[in-house]
Design an enzyme around this catalytic site. Structure first.
Site, mmCIF file in Angstrom:
data_model
loop_
_atom_site.group_PDB
_atom_site.id
_atom_site.type_symbol
_atom_site.label_atom_id
_atom_site.label_comp_id
_atom_site.label_asym_id
_atom_site.label_seq_id
_atom_site.Cartn_x
_atom_site.Cartn_y
_atom_site.Cartn_z
ATOM 1 N N LYS A 194 0.847 -1.194 0.000
ATOM 2 C CA LYS A 194 0.000 0.000 0.000
ATOM 3 C C LYS A 194 0.883 1.245 0.000
ATOM 4 C CE LYS A 194 -2.412 -0.389 3.804
ATOM 5 N NZ LYS A 194 -3.230 -0.123 5.020
ATOM 6 N N LYS A 218 -7.430 -5.430 -2.908
ATOM 7 C CA LYS A 218 -8.238 -4.854 -1.825
ATOM 8 C C LYS A 218 -8.748 -3.466 -2.201
ATOM 9 C CE LYS A 218 -6.184 -4.833 2.148
ATOM 10 N NZ LYS A 218 -5.311 -4.278 3.235
#
Length: 234
Positions: free
Chosen positions: A27, A85
């Protein structure tokens, strides 16, 4: 329970892997709670993992834009992510969640049916005007997603537990499992919360700040990954 650690670069990915992370979750904290990183970073982390552990990649705290989300999801999947995600920040209703997730699921699973889609809501949904996490399992199941998750949208040090109590989280886990989904919990998890998580037994625990010494803007440290992993193995 599997420990998901969120590195933002290769140095952190090495530390997370060496510390025993079960999932490497690429991320970019500079772009938000579930900020998306670059395709070449995802690809490099996937090469590092080499199939030893799965790689997850966030595609952002998304507005309700199914087309944009599907393209981002395809990019993450094509770059080597095993789990894609999506944070449903701009989603307000069950129908919007289902429409958004169907687009993401199709983009990912048309590429590779074995890859998994994670639908993430936010425990602090009321302060950001997002969908309640309790509405996500039904929508995720209908859309063909694989995992539901709660995180915190605003990273101001307040953990998920400030917004959803142990009973609420237990209900979320039970609801997710009733739809045959895996369930992940995240959101400024600290060492004092690990006992509660051991009682709750979600499938996946997502962390960053705790393995950065308490500041998610710092770097993932191998020894802290080891410490969290050990605490969760008791």
């Amino acid at each position: 329970m599997r420990l998901l650690v969120s590195p933002m670069n290769m140095e952190e990915a090495h530390a997370a892997l060496a510390g025993g992370a079960d999932i490497l979750d690429v991320k970019n904290p500079k772009e938000g709670s579930l900020g998306a990183n670059f395709p070449w970073v995802i690809r490099s982390v996937a090469d590092l993992a080499g199939g030893r552990v799965p790689v997850s990649a966030t595609i952002g705290d998304m507005e309700f834009k199914p087309g944009t989300a599907s393209l981002a999801a395809l990019g993450a999947a094509s770059s080597g992510a095993d789990y894609v995600k999506a944070g449903l920040l701009g989603v307000k209703t069950h129908d919007q969640a289902e429409e958004m997730l169907k687009a993401i699921v199709r983009a990912v699973k048309d590429l590779d049916p074995e890859k998994k889609v994670v639908a993430s809501g936010y425990s602090d949904y009321l302060r950001v005007g997002s969908i309640s996490p309790m509405l996500l399992p039904a929508a995720a199941s209908k859309a063909g997603a694989d995992v539901v998750m709660v995180d915190t949208a605003i990273k101001d040090g307040k953990p998920t537990f400030d917004f959803m109590g142990e009973e609420d989280l237990a209900d979320f886990i039970e609801l997710g499992h009733s739809f045959d989904l895996e369930v992940a919990l995240a959101g400024s998890i600290g060492f004092p919360h690990l006992g509660t998580l051991l009682r709750l037994q979600p499938d996946i625990i997502g962390v960053r700040g705790i393995v950065c010494g308490g500041d998610r803007r710092s770097a993932v440290k191998e020894e802290l990954v080891v410490k969290v992993k050990s605490a969760l193995s008791r």
